[in-house]
Design a protein around this motif. Structure first.
Motif, short mmCIF file in Angstrom:
data_model
loop_
_atom_site.label_atom_id
_atom_site.label_comp_id
_atom_site.label_asym_id
_atom_site.label_seq_id
_atom_site.Cartn_x
_atom_site.Cartn_y
_atom_site.Cartn_z
N LEU A 2 3.03 -3.76 8.97
CA LEU A 2 4.17 -4.65 9.13
C LEU A 2 5.00 -4.36 10.36
O LEU A 2 5.72 -5.22 10.85
N SER A 3 4.89 -3.16 10.92
CA SER A 3 5.66 -2.86 12.13
C SER A 3 5.02 -3.45 13.38
O SER A 3 5.71 -3.73 14.35
N THR A 4 3.70 -3.68 13.34
CA THR A 4 3.00 -4.20 14.52
C THR A 4 2.33 -5.55 14.28
O THR A 4 2.00 -6.25 15.23
N ASP A 33 0.85 -1.18 0.00
CA ASP A 33 0.00 0.00 0.00
C ASP A 33 0.89 1.24 0.00
O ASP A 33 2.08 1.16 0.29
N GLN A 34 0.29 2.37 -0.28
CA GLN A 34 1.06 3.61 -0.36
C GLN A 34 1.67 4.02 0.98
O GLN A 34 2.65 4.74 1.03
N ASP A 35 1.09 3.54 2.09
CA ASP A 35 1.63 3.89 3.40
C ASP A 35 2.64 2.86 3.91
O ASP A 35 3.08 2.92 5.06
N GLY A 36 2.99 1.87 3.07
CA GLY A 36 3.97 0.87 3.46
C GLY A 36 3.37 -0.37 4.10
O GLY A 36 4.10 -1.26 4.51
N SER A 37 2.05 -0.43 4.18
CA SER A 37 1.39 -1.61 4.71
C SER A 37 1.28 -2.66 3.61
O SER A 37 1.42 -2.36 2.43
N LEU A 38 1.01 -3.87 4.02
CA LEU A 38 0.81 -4.96 3.08
C LEU A 38 -0.68 -5.22 2.96
O LEU A 38 -1.39 -5.30 3.97
N VAL A 39 -1.18 -5.33 1.73
CA VAL A 39 -2.58 -5.65 1.49
C VAL A 39 -2.63 -7.08 0.98
O VAL A 39 -1.86 -7.46 0.10
#
Length: 103
Positions: free
Chosen positions: A48-50, A28-34
């Motif tokens: 992914l950090s939490t 995702d644009q915020d660095g999350s994984l979808v």
């Protein structure tokens, strides 16, 4: 996640758990994984950090049950994210592509 230092991979570690038949993955644009969870017909965002999971959309008609002798997700459903942030998910069960626009 598996990191490599030279030719030998370091010990992998879990970045998310308790997913239901995860298939397609996209950043995702915020660095999350979808991820598409075909076992629950859900699209999920993973920090992914939490490791925290947030449902983006439920009740997608994606993969159908597999034929006898095959795993439940015998057809692969994917996800892609456009530069505008729209999310596209394939629905192999009904031969569709969904566009999900986030507010």
């Amino acid at each position: 996640q598996i990191d490599f230092e030279g030719k030998t991979p370091n010990t992998p570690f879990v970045v998310a758990s308790d997913l239901s038949n995860p298939e397609g993955l996209a950043w995702d644009q915020d660095g999350s994984l979808v991820v598409v969870e075909t076992g629950t017909n859900r699209l999920t965002r993973i920090d992914l950090s939490t490791g925290d999971k947030t449902t983006i959309v439920d009740n997608l008609e994606i993969s159908g049950p597999g034929p006898e002798g095959f795993p439940p997700t015998y057809g692969f459903d994917g996800v892609a994210i456009s530069p505008s942030g729209d999310i596209y998910v394939t629905g192999g069960a009904v031969n569709v592509i969904y566009r999900i626009t986030q507010n």
